[in-house]
Design a protein around this motif. Structure first.
Motif, PDB file in Angstrom:
ATOM      1  N   ALA A 190      44.307  29.921  36.347  1.00 51.08           N
ATOM      2  CA  ALA A 190      44.314  30.652  37.532  1.00 51.08           C
ATOM      3  C   ALA A 190      43.521  29.851  38.528  1.00 51.08           C
ATOM      4  N   LYS A 191      42.587  29.099  37.889  1.00 48.14           N
ATOM      5  CA  LYS A 191      41.758  28.046  38.948  1.00 48.14           C
ATOM      6  C   LYS A 191      42.518  26.676  39.196  1.00 48.14           C
ATOM      7  N   SER A 192      43.470  26.302  38.315  1.00 47.36           N
ATOM      8  CA  SER A 192      44.484  25.449  38.779  1.00 47.36           C
ATOM      9  C   SER A 192      45.646  25.459  39.529  1.00 47.36           C
ATOM     10  N   GLY A 193      45.958  27.094  39.922  1.00 47.85           N
ATOM     11  CA  GLY A 193      46.816  27.416  40.835  1.00 47.85           C
ATOM     12  C   GLY A 193      48.097  28.160  40.020  1.00 47.85           C
ATOM     13  N   LYS A 194      47.759  28.218  38.705  1.00 44.13           N
ATOM     14  CA  LYS A 194      49.102  28.761  38.065  1.00 44.13           C
ATOM     15  C   LYS A 194      49.121  30.172  37.860  1.00 44.13           C
ATOM     16  N   THR A 195      49.961  30.791  37.768  1.00 43.30           N
ATOM     17  CA  THR A 195      50.475  32.210  37.881  1.00 43.30           C
ATOM     18  C   THR A 195      50.037  32.900  36.488  1.00 43.30           C
ATOM     19  N   VAL A 196      48.993  33.806  36.624  1.00 39.61           N
ATOM     20  CA  VAL A 196      48.525  34.529  35.545  1.00 39.61           C
ATOM     21  C   VAL A 196      49.209  35.892  35.317  1.00 39.61           C
ATOM     22  N   GLU A 197      49.736  36.140  34.219  1.00 36.13           N
ATOM     23  CA  GLU A 197      50.321  37.288  33.899  1.00 36.13           C
ATOM     24  C   GLU A 197      49.559  38.588  34.340  1.00 36.13           C
ATOM     25  N   SER A 198      49.900  39.542  35.102  1.00 35.33           N
ATOM     26  CA  SER A 198      49.377  40.683  35.681  1.00 35.33           C
ATOM     27  C   SER A 198      49.006  41.425  34.551  1.00 35.33           C
ATOM     28  N   ALA A 199      47.756  42.011  34.604  1.00 38.33           N
ATOM     29  CA  ALA A 199      47.062  42.759  33.757  1.00 38.33           C
ATOM     30  C   ALA A 199      45.896  43.664  34.243  1.00 38.33           C
ATOM     31  N   SER A 200      45.839  45.053  33.636  1.00 38.00           N
ATOM     32  CA  SER A 200      45.022  45.947  34.090  1.00 38.00           C
ATOM     33  C   SER A 200      44.110  46.658  32.912  1.00 38.00           C
ATOM     34  N   CYS A 201      42.909  46.912  32.889  1.00 34.94           N
ATOM     35  CA  CYS A 201      42.147  47.372  32.007  1.00 34.94           C
ATOM     36  C   CYS A 201      40.817  47.775  32.552  1.00 34.94           C
ATOM     37  N   GLU A 202      40.071  48.552  31.852  1.00 38.19           N
ATOM     38  CA  GLU A 202      38.805  48.882  32.195  1.00 38.19           C
ATOM     39  C   GLU A 202      37.873  47.643  32.557  1.00 38.19           C
ATOM     40  N   ASN A 203      37.143  47.406  33.454  1.00 32.68           N
ATOM     41  CA  ASN A 203      36.689  46.093  34.147  1.00 32.68           C
ATOM     42  C   ASN A 203      35.442  46.096  34.920  1.00 32.68           C
ATOM     43  N   PRO A 204      34.736  44.961  35.028  1.00 34.07           N
ATOM     44  CA  PRO A 204      33.544  44.993  35.559  1.00 34.07           C
ATOM     45  C   PRO A 204      33.617  44.329  36.989  1.00 34.07           C
ATOM     46  N   VAL A 205      34.874  44.074  37.549  1.00 33.54           N
ATOM     47  CA  VAL A 205      34.989  43.186  38.605  1.00 33.54           C
ATOM     48  C   VAL A 205      34.331  43.631  39.795  1.00 33.54           C
ATOM     49  N   LEU A 206      34.682  45.172  40.197  1.00 38.58           N
ATOM     50  CA  LEU A 206      34.029  45.799  41.282  1.00 38.58           C
ATOM     51  C   LEU A 206      32.695  45.708  41.332  1.00 38.58           C
ATOM     52  N   GLU A 207      32.040  46.081  39.949  1.00 37.45           N
ATOM     53  CA  GLU A 207      30.493  46.033  39.932  1.00 37.45           C
ATOM     54  C   GLU A 207      29.937  44.660  40.151  1.00 37.45           C
ATOM     55  N   GLN A 208      30.482  43.604  39.538  1.00 33.47           N
ATOM     56  CA  GLN A 208      30.041  42.352  39.768  1.00 33.47           C
ATOM     57  C   GLN A 208      30.265  42.126  41.332  1.00 33.47           C
ATOM     58  N   TYR A 209      31.211  42.272  41.922  1.00 27.84           N
ATOM     59  CA  TYR A 209      31.395  41.898  43.386  1.00 27.84           C
ATOM     60  C   TYR A 209      30.293  42.594  44.155  1.00 27.84           C
ATOM     61  N   ARG A 210      29.924  43.992  44.019  1.00 24.39           N
ATOM     62  CA  ARG A 210      28.804  44.653  44.330  1.00 24.39           C
ATOM     63  C   ARG A 210      27.443  44.096  44.292  1.00 24.39           C
ATOM     64  N   LEU A 211      27.308  43.573  43.006  1.00 20.79           N
ATOM     65  CA  LEU A 211      26.069  42.940  42.534  1.00 20.79           C
ATOM     66  C   LEU A 211      25.919  41.748  43.433  1.00 20.79           C
ATOM     67  N   GLY A 212      27.008  40.866  43.623  1.00 22.58           N
ATOM     68  CA  GLY A 212      26.800  39.809  44.597  1.00 22.58           C
ATOM     69  C   GLY A 212      26.362  40.123  45.925  1.00 22.58           C
ATOM     70  N   GLY A 213      26.965  41.268  46.423  1.00 23.58           N
ATOM     71  CA  GLY A 213      26.551  41.856  47.797  1.00 23.58           C
ATOM     72  C   GLY A 213      25.052  42.137  47.808  1.00 23.58           C
ATOM     73  N   ARG A 214      24.597  42.661  46.530  1.00 16.33           N
ATOM     74  CA  ARG A 214      23.106  42.935  46.734  1.00 16.33           C
ATOM     75  C   ARG A 214      22.321  41.746  46.673  1.00 16.33           C
ATOM     76  N   VAL A 215      22.573  40.785  45.997  1.00 19.28           N
ATOM     77  CA  VAL A 215      21.716  39.631  45.890  1.00 19.28           C
ATOM     78  C   VAL A 215      21.958  38.589  46.914  1.00 19.28           C
ATOM     79  N   GLY A 216      22.869  39.057  47.853  1.00 21.84           N
ATOM     80  CA  GLY A 216      22.811  37.853  49.160  1.00 21.84           C
ATOM     81  C   GLY A 216      23.838  37.054  48.876  1.00 21.84           C
ATOM     82  N   VAL A 217      25.034  36.970  48.215  1.00 22.46           N
ATOM     83  CA  VAL A 217      26.258  36.286  48.273  1.00 22.46           C
ATOM     84  C   VAL A 217      26.997  36.509  49.591  1.00 22.46           C
ATOM     85  N   THR A 218      27.266  35.381  50.190  1.00 21.03           N
ATOM     86  CA  THR A 218      27.901  35.432  51.549  1.00 21.03           C
ATOM     87  C   THR A 218      29.267  34.544  51.426  1.00 21.03           C
TER      88      THR A 218
END
Length: 247
Positions: A190-218
């Motif tokens: 993904a970091k090299s610009g290639k397509t990654v097969e779409s997948a879905s599962c229980e994940n912490p992405v939203l939680e980590q995104y919110r954590l970033g907001g709390r610690v001042g990531v802009t």
């Protein structure tokens, strides 16, 4: 048997305790009053803490989104921005020092579950926590230097921070990477610009995104060091290693 002297000493000690209790109660009332006044004056503001700052006459107010506000004792006058202090060695950023401690506590409270980690090669000499966006050009530049970082003995922990927010293609892309059988391989692709097969599962992405907001990531990459200080933006691997005292 109590002597007159001992009774006087006990009385003095009791008076001191009473004075300290009264001072603590008064300070608590001031902090509660400031929090109440700010909450009423600024819609949507959630105050997480109020404490007397080291600058006489000012109180430091922390909000849940990581913002720092300074206020007078009556809560009427507000200051935003960083509080600086002149020291014998130069100018110290008092506000950032406070943020670092709070940031470290938030990161430790979150724990290490759900991270995508690139461990150091051989002996681990340092750990950096990177809030990253897969589509961010400078995040990709930093990722290209991952082998170099690992060779310096630096372990890199990735936290999700798709800047465009929940529900966007970048956000869904990070979920696909996290849900992949081989997270590192998917991240590299993904970091090299290639397509990654779409997948879905229980994940912490939203939680980590919110954590970033709390610690001042802009913005990304945002590199949180082991002491809670944050390096904002891309830094070449060699410079980062030098800053960590590894070279």
């Amino acid at each position: 048997m109590f002597t007159t002297k001992s009774l006087k000493s006990l009385g003095a000690a009791a008076g001191l305790v009473a004075s300290l209790f009264a001072a603590t109660a008064a300070a608590g009332e001031v902090e509660d009053r400031i929090a109440e006044r700010l909450t009423e004056a600024v819609p949507g503001l959630t105050v997480s803490s109020v404490r007397e700052s080291e600058a006489k006459g000012l109180y430091e107010v922390q909000s849940n989104n990581g913002e720092t506000i300074y206020t007078t004792e009556d809560g009427q006058y507000l200051l935003t921005g960083d509080l600086l202090k002149i020291t014998d060695t130069g100018i110290a950023n008092v506000t950032e020092q406070a943020r670092a401690g709070q940031r470290l506590a938030a990161m430790e409270d979150y724990g290490s579950e759900g991270l995508i980690t690139y461990p150091a090669s051989g002996e681990e000499k340092a750990v950096i926590n990177v809030f990253t966006d897969i589509d961010c050009p400078y995040c990709r530049k930093l990722h290209n230097e991952m082998p170099q970082l690992n060779d310096y003995g630096i372990t890199v922990n990735y936290y999700a921070f798709p800047r465009s927010g929940p529900g966007t293609p970048s956000f869904k892309k990070y979920i696909s990477v996290w849900c992949a059988d081989d997270q590192q391989a998917a991240m590299d692709a993904a970091k090299s610009g290639k397509t990654v097969e779409s997948a879905s599962c229980e994940n912490p992405v939203l939680e980590q995104y919110r954590l970033g907001g709390r610690v001042g990531v802009t913005g990304t990459p945002a590199i949180v060091l082991e002491d809670g200080n944050m390096v904002r933006g891309y830094v070449p691997a060699e410079n980062l290693a030098k800053g960590l005292g590894l070279l």
